[in-house]
Motif scaffolding. Structure first.
Motif, PDB file in Angstrom:
ATOM      1  N   ALA A 157       0.825  -1.203   0.000  1.00 52.88           N
ATOM      2  CA  ALA A 157       0.000   0.000   0.000  1.00 52.88           C
ATOM      3  C   ALA A 157       0.863   1.258   0.000  1.00 52.88           C
ATOM      4  O   ALA A 157       0.551   2.237  -0.692  1.00 52.88           O
ATOM      5  CB  ALA A 157      -0.927  -0.015   1.220  1.00 52.88           C
ATOM      6  N   LEU A 160       2.319   1.811  -3.556  1.00 52.04           N
ATOM      7  CA  LEU A 160       1.314   2.320  -4.491  1.00 52.04           C
ATOM      8  C   LEU A 160       0.978   3.775  -4.215  1.00 52.04           C
ATOM      9  O   LEU A 160       0.850   4.590  -5.149  1.00 52.04           O
ATOM     10  CB  LEU A 160       0.050   1.459  -4.408  1.00 52.04           C
ATOM     11  CG  LEU A 160       0.150   0.027  -4.940  1.00 52.04           C
ATOM     12  CD1 LEU A 160      -1.135  -0.725  -4.696  1.00 52.04           C
ATOM     13  CD2 LEU A 160       0.489   0.034  -6.425  1.00 52.04           C
ATOM     14  N   ASN A 197      -5.471   1.184 -12.448  1.00 51.90           N
ATOM     15  CA  ASN A 197      -5.454  -0.068 -11.685  1.00 51.90           C
ATOM     16  C   ASN A 197      -4.782   0.112 -10.325  1.00 51.90           C
ATOM     17  O   ASN A 197      -5.224  -0.474  -9.323  1.00 51.90           O
ATOM     18  CB  ASN A 197      -4.718  -1.148 -12.489  1.00 51.90           C
ATOM     19  CG  ASN A 197      -5.486  -1.568 -13.728  1.00 51.90           C
ATOM     20  OD1 ASN A 197      -6.705  -1.422 -13.788  1.00 51.90           O
ATOM     21  ND2 ASN A 197      -4.775  -2.074 -14.728  1.00 51.90           N
ATOM     22  N   ALA A 198      -3.722   0.912 -10.285  1.00 58.93           N
ATOM     23  CA  ALA A 198      -3.053   1.179  -9.014  1.00 58.93           C
ATOM     24  C   ALA A 198      -3.975   1.946  -8.067  1.00 58.93           C
ATOM     25  O   ALA A 198      -3.993   1.685  -6.852  1.00 58.93           O
ATOM     26  CB  ALA A 198      -1.765   1.963  -9.260  1.00 58.93           C
ATOM     27  N   GLU A 199      -4.747   2.883  -8.599  1.00 56.37           N
ATOM     28  CA  GLU A 199      -5.684   3.646  -7.756  1.00 56.37           C
ATOM     29  C   GLU A 199      -6.769   2.733  -7.188  1.00 56.37           C
ATOM     30  O   GLU A 199      -7.111   2.827  -5.994  1.00 56.37           O
ATOM     31  CB  GLU A 199      -6.306   4.770  -8.576  1.00 56.37           C
ATOM     32  CG  GLU A 199      -5.328   5.868  -8.941  1.00 56.37           C
ATOM     33  CD  GLU A 199      -5.938   6.900  -9.871  1.00 56.37           C
ATOM     34  OE1 GLU A 199      -5.361   7.976 -10.023  1.00 56.37           O
ATOM     35  OE2 GLU A 199      -7.001   6.598 -10.474  1.00 56.37           O
ATOM     36  N   ASP A 200      -7.318   1.848  -8.025  1.00 53.07           N
ATOM     37  CA  ASP A 200      -8.361   0.927  -7.551  1.00 53.07           C
ATOM     38  C   ASP A 200      -7.807  -0.045  -6.512  1.00 53.07           C
ATOM     39  O   ASP A 200      -8.484  -0.345  -5.508  1.00 53.07           O
ATOM     40  CB  ASP A 200      -8.956   0.160  -8.733  1.00 53.07           C
ATOM     41  CG  ASP A 200      -9.688   1.070  -9.709  1.00 53.07           C
ATOM     42  OD1 ASP A 200     -10.064   2.188  -9.293  1.00 53.07           O
ATOM     43  OD2 ASP A 200      -9.846   0.680 -10.883  1.00 53.07           O
ATOM     44  N   TYR A 201      -6.605  -0.530  -6.758  1.00 48.28           N
ATOM     45  CA  TYR A 201      -5.996  -1.486  -5.820  1.00 48.28           C
ATOM     46  C   TYR A 201      -5.693  -0.808  -4.489  1.00 48.28           C
ATOM     47  O   TYR A 201      -5.891  -1.389  -3.424  1.00 48.28           O
ATOM     48  CB  TYR A 201      -4.723  -2.060  -6.437  1.00 48.28           C
ATOM     49  CG  TYR A 201      -4.196  -3.281  -5.728  1.00 48.28           C
ATOM     50  CD1 TYR A 201      -4.998  -4.395  -5.511  1.00 48.28           C
ATOM     51  CD2 TYR A 201      -2.884  -3.331  -5.262  1.00 48.28           C
ATOM     52  CE1 TYR A 201      -4.516  -5.520  -4.873  1.00 48.28           C
ATOM     53  CE2 TYR A 201      -2.395  -4.446  -4.607  1.00 48.28           C
ATOM     54  CZ  TYR A 201      -3.217  -5.538  -4.418  1.00 48.28           C
ATOM     55  OH  TYR A 201      -2.744  -6.643  -3.770  1.00 48.28           O
ATOM     56  N   LEU A 202      -5.206   0.447  -4.539  1.00 48.44           N
ATOM     57  CA  LEU A 202      -4.910   1.168  -3.308  1.00 48.44           C
ATOM     58  C   LEU A 202      -6.176   1.462  -2.515  1.00 48.44           C
ATOM     59  O   LEU A 202      -6.166   1.439  -1.275  1.00 48.44           O
ATOM     60  CB  LEU A 202      -4.172   2.465  -3.628  1.00 48.44           C
ATOM     61  CG  LEU A 202      -3.805   3.343  -2.424  1.00 48.44           C
ATOM     62  CD1 LEU A 202      -2.851   2.601  -1.492  1.00 48.44           C
ATOM     63  CD2 LEU A 202      -3.178   4.658  -2.878  1.00 48.44           C
ATOM     64  N   LYS A 203      -7.269   1.726  -3.220  1.00 46.58           N
ATOM     65  CA  LYS A 203      -8.524   2.009  -2.527  1.00 46.58           C
ATOM     66  C   LYS A 203      -8.959   0.808  -1.684  1.00 46.58           C
ATOM     67  O   LYS A 203      -9.530   0.966  -0.594  1.00 46.58           O
ATOM     68  CB  LYS A 203      -9.613   2.359  -3.548  1.00 46.58           C
ATOM     69  CG  LYS A 203     -10.944   2.745  -2.921  1.00 46.58           C
ATOM     70  CD  LYS A 203     -11.986   3.015  -3.980  1.00 46.58           C
ATOM     71  CE  LYS A 203     -11.671   4.264  -4.768  1.00 46.58           C
ATOM     72  NZ  LYS A 203     -12.770   4.611  -5.707  1.00 46.58           N
ATOM     73  N   GLN A 204      -8.689  -0.406  -2.156  1.00 46.66           N
ATOM     74  CA  GLN A 204      -9.037  -1.598  -1.391  1.00 46.66           C
ATOM     75  C   GLN A 204      -7.976  -1.954  -0.358  1.00 46.66           C
ATOM     76  O   GLN A 204      -8.285  -2.531   0.683  1.00 46.66           O
ATOM     77  CB  GLN A 204      -9.241  -2.773  -2.354  1.00 46.66           C
ATOM     78  CG  GLN A 204     -10.342  -2.554  -3.376  1.00 46.66           C
ATOM     79  CD  GLN A 204     -10.491  -3.718  -4.324  1.00 46.66           C
ATOM     80  OE1 GLN A 204     -10.272  -4.866  -3.940  1.00 46.66           O
ATOM     81  NE2 GLN A 204     -10.868  -3.438  -5.564  1.00 46.66           N
ATOM     82  N   MET A 205      -6.726  -1.631  -0.636  1.00 44.65           N
ATOM     83  CA  MET A 205      -5.643  -1.971   0.279  1.00 44.65           C
ATOM     84  C   MET A 205      -5.551  -1.026   1.469  1.00 44.65           C
ATOM     85  O   MET A 205      -5.135  -1.430   2.560  1.00 44.65           O
ATOM     86  CB  MET A 205      -4.311  -1.957  -0.463  1.00 44.65           C
ATOM     87  CG  MET A 205      -4.088  -3.144  -1.384  1.00 44.65           C
ATOM     88  SD  MET A 205      -3.789  -4.668  -0.455  1.00 44.65           S
ATOM     89  CE  MET A 205      -2.286  -4.238   0.425  1.00 44.65           C
ATOM     90  N   LYS A 206      -5.920   0.239   1.276  1.00 40.16           N
ATOM     91  CA  LYS A 206      -5.718   1.241   2.327  1.00 40.16           C
ATOM     92  C   LYS A 206      -6.467   0.922   3.614  1.00 40.16           C
ATOM     93  O   LYS A 206      -5.881   1.004   4.711  1.00 40.16           O
ATOM     94  CB  LYS A 206      -6.130   2.627   1.796  1.00 40.16           C
ATOM     95  CG  LYS A 206      -5.636   3.771   2.661  1.00 40.16           C
ATOM     96  CD  LYS A 206      -4.125   3.803   2.702  1.00 40.16           C
ATOM     97  CE  LYS A 206      -3.624   4.982   3.536  1.00 40.16           C
ATOM     98  NZ  LYS A 206      -2.147   4.996   3.631  1.00 40.16           N
TER      99      LYS A 206
END
Length: 241
Positions: A157, A160, A197-206
């Motif tokens: 996280a 990203l 894709n990095a923004e979407d993944y970070l939104k779930q990881m944060k």
């Protein structure tokens, strides 16, 4: 006289003296039946037992006789050892040369021998793709990028988030120096799908990263952990389509 003491003991017992004794100077231990032996080559003192003496003699002889050409190439000072009596320092010198040879042989698995022209081309490629972009990025006030690590929590996280925060600077550097930066790297930086894709993944990881930071705190109690996991469940449910 002291050297004859142990020999007398061996003769009195009816056993023949082992030839290894000639490489040692014996010394009678006061109040004890045995004796101590000092190596005539390296000066190391060991217990006066034939098994111990042979072991020490073999180790000492291995170091003393290791004056081959390869060791002499590694350390020219060893060439003079055969012309004088070798001391403990000489043995350590040979031992260090042996270790250096072992290290050099183990490094061959990670080193590729190339010509001078190929080396110059590789150095130029590394400078073009690594050092120059890093200097331009730093000059543009870009923050040091974080790489994921297996031994630390939340580094995915963090990496990203750092990438997204500095994406505009990275893109600016690629645009200003597009003639120098590798084209494949520039295309990946300019690829907007990778950024999305990095923004979407970070939104779930944060939310997960924040929950882990709270739970692994030294002051976190079981009741606090329950509240953290309940809040995490609400956040993850809200992200579901």
């Amino acid at each position: 006289m002291e050297s004859l003491a142990c020999e007398c003991i061996i003769i009195m017992t009816g056993r023949k003296s082992d030839c290894v004794w000639k490489y040692f100077d014996t010394k009678k231990e006061v109040g004890k039946a045995g004796c101590r032996a000092t190596c005539l080559k390296c000066g190391k003192e060991v217990q006066g037992l034939v098994a111990r003496l042979k072991q020490q003699h073999n180790v000492c002889a291995e170091f003393i006789d290791s004056t081959d050409d390869e060791l002499c190439i590694l350390n020219p000072e060893i060439q003079a050892l055969s012309q004088r009596k070798r001391s403990v320092t000489d043995i350590r010198l040979v031992s260090q040369a042996k270790k250096q040879k072992s290290v050099m042989s183990s490094m061959t698995n990670f080193v590729v021998q190339t010509s001078t022209t190929a080396k110059a081309a590789i150095d130029l490629q590394i400078a073009r793709n690594t050092h120059l972009p890093a200097a331009w990025y730093k000059f543009a006030a870009g923050k040091k990028l974080v790489l994921p690590q297996e031994v630390r929590w939340d580094t995915i996280a963090d990496s990203l988030q750092c990438y997204l925060e500095n994406w505009t600077i990275i893109l600016k550097v690629c645009e200003e120096h597009r003639d120098t930066i590798n084209g494949t790297i520039a295309m990946k930086v300019q690829n907007i799908n990778i950024k999305r894709n990095a923004e979407d993944y970070l939104k779930q990881m944060k939310p997960i990263a924040v929950a882990l930071d709270k739970v692994q705190s030294d002051s976190c109690k079981l009741s606090d952990a329950v509240e953290v996991w309940k809040a995490l469940k609400r956040d993850m449910d809200s992200l579901m389509p």
